[in-house]
Design a protein around this motif. Structure first.
Motif, PDB file in Angstrom:
ATOM      1  N   GLU A 132      64.176 -51.670 -27.015  1.00  0.00           N
ATOM      2  CA  GLU A 132      64.936 -52.928 -27.073  1.00  0.00           C
ATOM      3  C   GLU A 132      64.794 -53.694 -25.763  1.00  0.00           C
ATOM      4  OE1 GLU A 132      66.194 -50.055 -29.934  1.00  0.00           O
ATOM      5  OE2 GLU A 132      66.342 -49.869 -27.756  1.00  0.00           O
ATOM      6  N   GLU A 133      64.909 -52.995 -24.647  1.00  0.00           N
ATOM      7  CA  GLU A 133      64.748 -53.649 -23.350  1.00  0.00           C
ATOM      8  C   GLU A 133      63.312 -54.146 -23.177  1.00  0.00           C
ATOM      9  OE1 GLU A 133      67.970 -51.038 -20.752  1.00  0.00           O
ATOM     10  OE2 GLU A 133      65.951 -50.256 -21.108  1.00  0.00           O
ATOM     11  N   ALA A 134      62.362 -53.345 -23.584  1.00  0.00           N
ATOM     12  CA  ALA A 134      60.952 -53.725 -23.455  1.00  0.00           C
ATOM     13  C   ALA A 134      60.620 -54.944 -24.305  1.00  0.00           C
ATOM     14  CB  ALA A 134      60.050 -52.557 -23.827  1.00  0.00           C
ATOM     15  N   ALA A 135      61.373 -55.166 -25.371  1.00  0.00           N
ATOM     16  CA  ALA A 135      61.131 -56.324 -26.238  1.00  0.00           C
ATOM     17  C   ALA A 135      61.614 -57.626 -25.588  1.00  0.00           C
ATOM     18  CB  ALA A 135      61.815 -56.118 -27.585  1.00  0.00           C
ATOM     19  N   GLU A 136      62.494 -57.534 -24.589  1.00  0.00           N
ATOM     20  CA  GLU A 136      62.954 -58.729 -23.889  1.00  0.00           C
ATOM     21  C   GLU A 136      61.827 -59.219 -22.984  1.00  0.00           C
ATOM     22  OE1 GLU A 136      67.658 -57.579 -23.493  1.00  0.00           O
ATOM     23  OE2 GLU A 136      66.291 -56.920 -21.921  1.00  0.00           O
ATOM     24  N   LYS A 137      61.562 -60.522 -23.016  1.00  0.00           N
ATOM     25  CA  LYS A 137      60.482 -61.057 -22.184  1.00  0.00           C
ATOM     26  C   LYS A 137      60.849 -60.892 -20.713  1.00  0.00           C
ATOM     27  CE  LYS A 137      58.015 -64.489 -23.227  1.00  0.00           C
ATOM     28  NZ  LYS A 137      57.389 -65.769 -23.480  1.00  0.00           N
ATOM     29  N   SER A 138      60.026 -60.119 -20.011  1.00  0.00           N
ATOM     30  CA  SER A 138      60.312 -59.784 -18.626  1.00  0.00           C
ATOM     31  C   SER A 138      59.016 -59.689 -17.824  1.00  0.00           C
ATOM     32  CB  SER A 138      61.019 -58.422 -18.548  1.00  0.00           C
ATOM     33  OG  SER A 138      62.192 -58.411 -19.324  1.00  0.00           O
ATOM     34  N   LEU A 139      59.151 -59.932 -16.527  1.00  0.00           N
ATOM     35  CA  LEU A 139      58.081 -59.617 -15.588  1.00  0.00           C
ATOM     36  C   LEU A 139      58.484 -58.340 -14.860  1.00  0.00           C
ATOM     37  CD1 LEU A 139      57.092 -62.997 -13.888  1.00  0.00           C
ATOM     38  CD2 LEU A 139      55.965 -61.808 -15.780  1.00  0.00           C
ATOM     39  N   TYR A 140      57.496 -57.521 -14.561  1.00  0.00           N
ATOM     40  CA  TYR A 140      57.707 -56.261 -13.868  1.00  0.00           C
ATOM     41  C   TYR A 140      56.946 -56.283 -12.552  1.00  0.00           C
ATOM     42  CZ  TYR A 140      59.564 -54.931 -18.342  1.00  0.00           C
ATOM     43  OH  TYR A 140      60.318 -54.898 -19.494  1.00  0.00           O
ATOM     44  N   LEU A 141      57.654 -55.978 -11.473  1.00  0.00           N
ATOM     45  CA  LEU A 141      57.042 -55.942 -10.147  1.00  0.00           C
ATOM     46  C   LEU A 141      56.763 -54.493  -9.752  1.00  0.00           C
ATOM     47  CD1 LEU A 141      59.261 -58.451  -8.128  1.00  0.00           C
ATOM     48  CD2 LEU A 141      57.193 -58.896  -9.451  1.00  0.00           C
ATOM     49  N   PHE A 142      55.554 -54.259  -9.265  1.00  0.00           N
ATOM     50  CA  PHE A 142      55.137 -52.946  -8.797  1.00  0.00           C
ATOM     51  C   PHE A 142      54.469 -53.104  -7.435  1.00  0.00           C
ATOM     52  CE2 PHE A 142      54.743 -53.049 -13.394  1.00  0.00           C
ATOM     53  CZ  PHE A 142      55.413 -51.903 -13.788  1.00  0.00           C
ATOM     54  N   THR A 143      54.498 -52.063  -6.672  1.00  0.00           N
ATOM     55  CA  THR A 143      53.708 -51.975  -5.456  1.00  0.00           C
ATOM     56  C   THR A 143      53.899 -53.211  -4.566  1.00  0.00           C
ATOM     57  OG1 THR A 143      52.077 -50.912  -6.906  1.00  0.00           O
ATOM     58  CG2 THR A 143      51.477 -51.160  -4.618  1.00  0.00           C
ATOM     59  N   THR A 144      55.134 -53.598  -4.345  1.00  0.00           N
ATOM     60  CA  THR A 144      55.402 -54.694  -3.423  1.00  0.00           C
ATOM     61  C   THR A 144      55.382 -54.133  -2.007  1.00  0.00           C
ATOM     62  OG1 THR A 144      56.747 -55.827  -5.078  1.00  0.00           O
ATOM     63  CG2 THR A 144      57.033 -56.507  -2.777  1.00  0.00           C
ATOM     64  N   VAL A 145      54.516 -54.690  -1.171  1.00  0.00           N
ATOM     65  CA  VAL A 145      54.360 -54.232   0.211  1.00  0.00           C
ATOM     66  C   VAL A 145      54.310 -55.471   1.097  1.00  0.00           C
ATOM     67  CG1 VAL A 145      52.947 -52.885   1.815  1.00  0.00           C
ATOM     68  CG2 VAL A 145      52.979 -52.263  -0.613  1.00  0.00           C
ATOM     69  N   THR A 146      54.941 -55.385   2.264  1.00  0.00           N
ATOM     70  CA  THR A 146      54.926 -56.513   3.200  1.00  0.00           C
ATOM     71  C   THR A 146      54.541 -56.049   4.591  1.00  0.00           C
ATOM     72  OG1 THR A 146      57.281 -56.262   3.698  1.00  0.00           O
ATOM     73  CG2 THR A 146      56.687 -57.771   1.894  1.00  0.00           C
ATOM     74  N   ASP A 147      54.046 -56.984   5.377  1.00  0.00           N
ATOM     75  CA  ASP A 147      53.636 -56.728   6.749  1.00  0.00           C
ATOM     76  C   ASP A 147      54.881 -56.659   7.629  1.00  0.00           C
ATOM     77  OD1 ASP A 147      52.712 -56.921   9.402  1.00  0.00           O
ATOM     78  OD2 ASP A 147      51.003 -58.151   8.803  1.00  0.00           O
ATOM     79  N   PRO A 148      55.120 -55.528   8.306  1.00  0.00           N
ATOM     80  CA  PRO A 148      56.321 -55.423   9.134  1.00  0.00           C
ATOM     81  C   PRO A 148      56.364 -56.434  10.277  1.00  0.00           C
ATOM     82  CG  PRO A 148      54.868 -53.546   9.497  1.00  0.00           C
ATOM     83  CD  PRO A 148      54.300 -54.318   8.344  1.00  0.00           C
ATOM     84  N   ALA A 149      55.226 -56.960  10.697  1.00  0.00           N
ATOM     85  CA  ALA A 149      55.211 -57.963  11.763  1.00  0.00           C
ATOM     86  C   ALA A 149      55.896 -59.258  11.313  1.00  0.00           C
ATOM     87  CB  ALA A 149      53.775 -58.253  12.205  1.00  0.00           C
ATOM     88  N   TYR A 150      56.028 -59.455  10.005  1.00  0.00           N
ATOM     89  CA  TYR A 150      56.644 -60.663   9.461  1.00  0.00           C
ATOM     90  C   TYR A 150      58.069 -60.421   8.985  1.00  0.00           C
ATOM     91  CZ  TYR A 150      52.526 -63.569   9.766  1.00  0.00           C
ATOM     92  OH  TYR A 150      51.489 -64.328  10.244  1.00  0.00           O
ATOM     93  N   ARG A 151      58.626 -59.299   9.338  1.00  0.00           N
ATOM     94  CA  ARG A 151      59.950 -58.907   8.851  1.00  0.00           C
ATOM     95  C   ARG A 151      61.000 -60.008   9.014  1.00  0.00           C
ATOM     96  NH1 ARG A 151      62.793 -53.140  10.183  1.00  0.00           N
ATOM     97  NH2 ARG A 151      64.509 -53.433   8.741  1.00  0.00           N
ATOM     98  N   GLY A 152      60.961 -60.704  10.111  1.00  0.00           N
ATOM     99  CA  GLY A 152      61.935 -61.777  10.362  1.00  0.00           C
ATOM    100  C   GLY A 152      61.848 -62.923   9.369  1.00  0.00           C
ATOM    101  N   HIS A 153      60.722 -63.064   8.699  1.00  0.00           N
ATOM    102  CA  HIS A 153      60.546 -64.120   7.696  1.00  0.00           C
ATOM    103  C   HIS A 153      60.958 -63.680   6.296  1.00  0.00           C
ATOM    104  CE1 HIS A 153      58.400 -66.775  10.467  1.00  0.00           C
ATOM    105  NE2 HIS A 153      57.762 -65.705  10.902  1.00  0.00           N
ATOM    106  N   LYS A 154      61.340 -62.420   6.150  1.00  0.00           N
ATOM    107  CA  LYS A 154      61.774 -61.855   4.868  1.00  0.00           C
ATOM    108  C   LYS A 154      60.734 -62.027   3.760  1.00  0.00           C
ATOM    109  CE  LYS A 154      66.581 -62.369   6.030  1.00  0.00           C
ATOM    110  NZ  LYS A 154      67.556 -61.419   5.613  1.00  0.00           N
ATOM    111  N   PRO A 155      59.511 -61.545   3.990  1.00  0.00           N
ATOM    112  CA  PRO A 155      58.470 -61.721   2.971  1.00  0.00           C
ATOM    113  C   PRO A 155      58.789 -61.036   1.647  1.00  0.00           C
ATOM    114  CG  PRO A 155      57.719 -60.206   4.669  1.00  0.00           C
ATOM    115  CD  PRO A 155      59.007 -60.805   5.156  1.00  0.00           C
ATOM    116  N   GLY A 156      59.484 -59.902   1.680  1.00  0.00           N
ATOM    117  CA  GLY A 156      59.862 -59.241   0.425  1.00  0.00           C
ATOM    118  C   GLY A 156      60.798 -60.100  -0.396  1.00  0.00           C
TER     119      GLY A 156
END
Length: 174
Positions: free
Chosen positions: A77-101
């Motif tokens: 039932e949940e899978a039938a709802e139109k959704s986007l799925y995010l995987f493997t989100t990675v950010t550069d720690p040097a940009y942490r202050g910009h909140k890239p995540g």
């Protein structure tokens, strides 16, 4: 101004470099990293599902986006709802202050709404990430025990956002 755009095979070295920087940061902070998987993770740039966050010509983040649920994670039932799925989100720690995540998450929320999806969903294995994702407006909806560890599943309702107010543009749409 940051830009989200589809990744290409040519981005693989830049993605690998950014993921390696994240691994270095994680290890320096006593956290598990994905160092042994850097090449596999960076190789997702060539799949057509990865997007990169750029600051000028520097890749400062990436995420893999699909519109199908991992089969073990969500009910039919949940899978039938139109959704986007995010995987493997990675950010550069040097940009942490910009909140890239957070920029990547907001981009996904807007992208999902523009394409008529109801939700943006993601999972993680660390309670600290759950807290972080909650600061981005995601809610913990369930937990599951897996051979890889305890899995936390989160979602956020899709909505249109003015990405420009966050210093973010997108070069293409899914």
């Amino acid at each position: 101004m940051f830009t989200m755009r589809p990744a290409t095979e040519a981005d693989t070295p830049g993605v690998a470099s950014m993921i390696t920087a994240r691994c270095d940061w994680m290890e320096q902070h006593g956290l598990e990293s994905w160092r042994e998987n850097v090449d596999d993770l960076a190789g997702q740039a060539a799949t057509g599902f990865m997007w990169v966050l750029e600051d000028e010509d520097r890749i400062v983040g990436c995420t893999t986006v699909t519109n199908h649920a991992p089969p073990k994670d969500w009910t039919p039932e949940e899978a039938a709802e139109k959704s986007l799925y995010l995987f493997t989100t990675v950010t550069d720690p040097a940009y942490r202050g910009h909140k890239p995540g957070t920029l990547i998450a907001l981009w996904a929320v807007d992208l999902a709404a523009r394409h008529g999806h109801q939700w943006v969903r993601r999972g993680c294995f660390f309670p600290e990430l759950v807290k972080y994702y909650e600061t981005q407006g995601f809610s913990l909806v369930k937990e599951q025990d897996r051979s890889a560890g305890h899995l936390y599943l989160l979602e956020r309702r899709a909505e249109r956002l003015d990405l420009g107010q966050f210093g973010l543009s997108t070069s293409a749409a899914v």
